[in-house]
Design a protein around this motif. Structure first.
Motif, PDB file in Angstrom:
ATOM      1  N   ASP A   1      -5.067   6.196  -7.400  1.00  0.00           N
ATOM      2  CA  ASP A   1      -3.833   5.476  -7.705  1.00  0.00           C
ATOM      3  C   ASP A   1      -2.688   6.400  -8.102  1.00  0.00           C
ATOM      4  O   ASP A   1      -1.508   6.098  -7.848  1.00  0.00           O
ATOM      5  CB  ASP A   1      -4.076   4.474  -8.841  1.00  0.00           C
ATOM      6  CG  ASP A   1      -4.936   3.302  -8.407  1.00  0.00           C
ATOM      7  OD1 ASP A   1      -5.115   3.110  -7.180  1.00  0.00           O
ATOM      8  OD2 ASP A   1      -5.434   2.583  -9.294  1.00  0.00           O
TER       9      ASP A   1
ATOM     10  N   ARG B   1      -6.676   2.834  -2.434  1.00  0.00           N
ATOM     11  CA  ARG B   1      -6.001   4.123  -2.414  1.00  0.00           C
ATOM     12  C   ARG B   1      -7.053   5.237  -2.386  1.00  0.00           C
ATOM     13  O   ARG B   1      -7.551   5.670  -3.434  1.00  0.00           O
ATOM     14  CB  ARG B   1      -5.107   4.284  -3.647  1.00  0.00           C
ATOM     15  CG  ARG B   1      -4.078   3.167  -3.818  1.00  0.00           C
ATOM     16  CD  ARG B   1      -2.952   3.310  -2.804  1.00  0.00           C
ATOM     17  NE  ARG B   1      -1.964   2.234  -2.947  1.00  0.00           N
ATOM     18  CZ  ARG B   1      -1.855   1.204  -2.116  1.00  0.00           C
ATOM     19  NH1 ARG B   1      -2.702   1.097  -1.081  1.00  0.00           N
ATOM     20  NH2 ARG B   1      -0.930   0.278  -2.295  1.00  0.00           N
TER      21      ARG B   1
ATOM     22  N   GLY C   1       1.041   4.836  -3.062  1.00  0.00           N
ATOM     23  CA  GLY C   1       0.606   4.159  -1.845  1.00  0.00           C
ATOM     24  C   GLY C   1       1.561   3.029  -1.533  1.00  0.00           C
ATOM     25  O   GLY C   1       2.651   2.926  -2.101  1.00  0.00           O
TER      26      GLY C   1
ATOM     27  N   ASN D   1      -2.290   7.543   2.026  1.00  0.00           N
ATOM     28  CA  ASN D   1      -3.140   7.054   0.940  1.00  0.00           C
ATOM     29  C   ASN D   1      -3.481   5.576   1.090  1.00  0.00           C
ATOM     30  O   ASN D   1      -3.326   4.788   0.146  1.00  0.00           O
ATOM     31  CB  ASN D   1      -2.488   7.318  -0.421  1.00  0.00           C
ATOM     32  CG  ASN D   1      -3.504   7.238  -1.566  1.00  0.00           C
ATOM     33  OD1 ASN D   1      -4.712   7.347  -1.348  1.00  0.00           O
ATOM     34  ND2 ASN D   1      -3.012   7.047  -2.785  1.00  0.00           N
ATOM     35  N   ARG D   2      -3.932   5.195   2.272  1.00  0.00           N
ATOM     36  CA  ARG D   2      -4.394   3.833   2.525  1.00  0.00           C
ATOM     37  C   ARG D   2      -5.558   3.877   3.497  1.00  0.00           C
ATOM     38  O   ARG D   2      -5.880   4.930   4.056  1.00  0.00           O
ATOM     39  CB  ARG D   2      -3.259   2.955   3.070  1.00  0.00           C
ATOM     40  CG  ARG D   2      -2.826   3.303   4.485  1.00  0.00           C
ATOM     41  CD  ARG D   2      -1.751   2.339   4.997  1.00  0.00           C
ATOM     42  NE  ARG D   2      -2.200   0.959   5.029  1.00  0.00           N
ATOM     43  CZ  ARG D   2      -2.796   0.392   6.093  1.00  0.00           C
ATOM     44  NH1 ARG D   2      -3.025   1.088   7.203  1.00  0.00           N
ATOM     45  NH2 ARG D   2      -3.154  -0.871   6.052  1.00  0.00           N
TER      46      ARG D   2
END
Length: 270
Positions: free
Chosen positions: A221, A217, A225, A205-206
């Motif tokens: 969110d 993210r 992350g 998630n980056r």
């Protein structure tokens, strides 16, 4: 995972040698943080968030320890202790695979082993076995912000950084930045100072290709992350994997973008 071409030397091995070379190796997993900005989901403003033991393979036809060591030195056709489904998720071009193995789904102690292979070879060589920590509540396949579990899966490793300058020989892009500071104490009351001296971003998630400090993210969110490999502080994390500083320095000198490194992480048996 796509098959890699077998080396000519490997094809000459006897059936007995092939059986020996396929023996499973022990792996374990690492340490993570709790309080802001401790390791896991958010390193800027919001909080997020047991012992591993080597497994021994035994059978009536198990080889002598010296034979097993010789087989390991020749390499392994498959990385041990991973399911077939997980192996298929490892990119075909990956020649460095960092395996993080926790004792069970709720454990926060882990072991870490780096497997590498030569170009054009399907044989994996195992490196040292390192102790580590993961999230306070263990592992999950459906990570959410604040669950204090590390996301299990296969993730690429493309970016690094830290409060301290990159060790000589670092190959990953490295953001030397004074913002890599962990405040407060960990879940067991241990100080977090120095935890972010060195970090390697886990691409959960980056946005790959950016500083580990990048807060974007892609999955939203709510999926958390900021999951990193970072310096161990002696206790569990929010979601990261933490290792001793000398191990982090070794990884920074070893992980090479040209070898497409990935991390495979989760509890034993998964």
């Amino acid at each position: 995972m796509a098959r890699h071409a077998q080396s000519h030397a490997r094809r000459r091995l006897s059936r007995r040698s092939k059986a020996v070379s396929g023996l499973a190796l022990s792996t374990l997993v690492g340490t993570a943080l709790w309080a802001w900005p401790a390791s896991g989901d958010d390193h800027s403003s919001r909080p997020d968030a047991k012992s591993g033991t080597p497994r021994t393979v035994s059978s009536p036809n198990a080889p002598a320890p010296q034979q097993a060591a010789q087989a390991a030195a020749r390499g392994l056709h498959t990385i041990p202790d991973l399911s077939d489904a997980t192996r298929r998720r490892i990119p075909a071009n990956a020649r460095q695979v960092l395996v993080v193995t926790g004792k069970d789904a709720d454990a926060h102690d882990s072991r870490v082993v780096l497997y590498t292979r030569e170009e054009g070879s399907d044989l994996w060589e195992a490196g040292p076995n390192w102790a580590a920590h993961n999230a306070a509540h263990g592992w999950t396949t459906d990570h959410h912000y604040g669950d204090l579990r590390s996301p299990q899966g296969v993730y690429t490793l493309t970016d690094a950084g830290g409060r301290l300058a990159a060790p000589e020989g670092t190959k990953l892009p490295y953001d030397h930045n004074s913002s890599f500071v962990a405040h407060g104490t960990g879940v067991e009351g241990e100080p977090l100072a120095g935890a972010f001296d060195y970090v390697i971003a886990i691409n959960y998630n980056r946005v790959p290709g950016t500083s580990p400090l990048d807060g974007r993210r892609p999955l939203g969110d709510e999926k958390g992350g900021g999951v990193w490999l970072h310096v161990d502080h002696g206790g569990p994390t929010q979601g990261c994997v933490s290792l001793k500083p000398e191990v982090m320095r070794e990884l920074l000198r070893t992980l090479d973008p040209e070898l497409h490194p990935v991390v495979v992480m989760g509890p034993a048996g998964h």
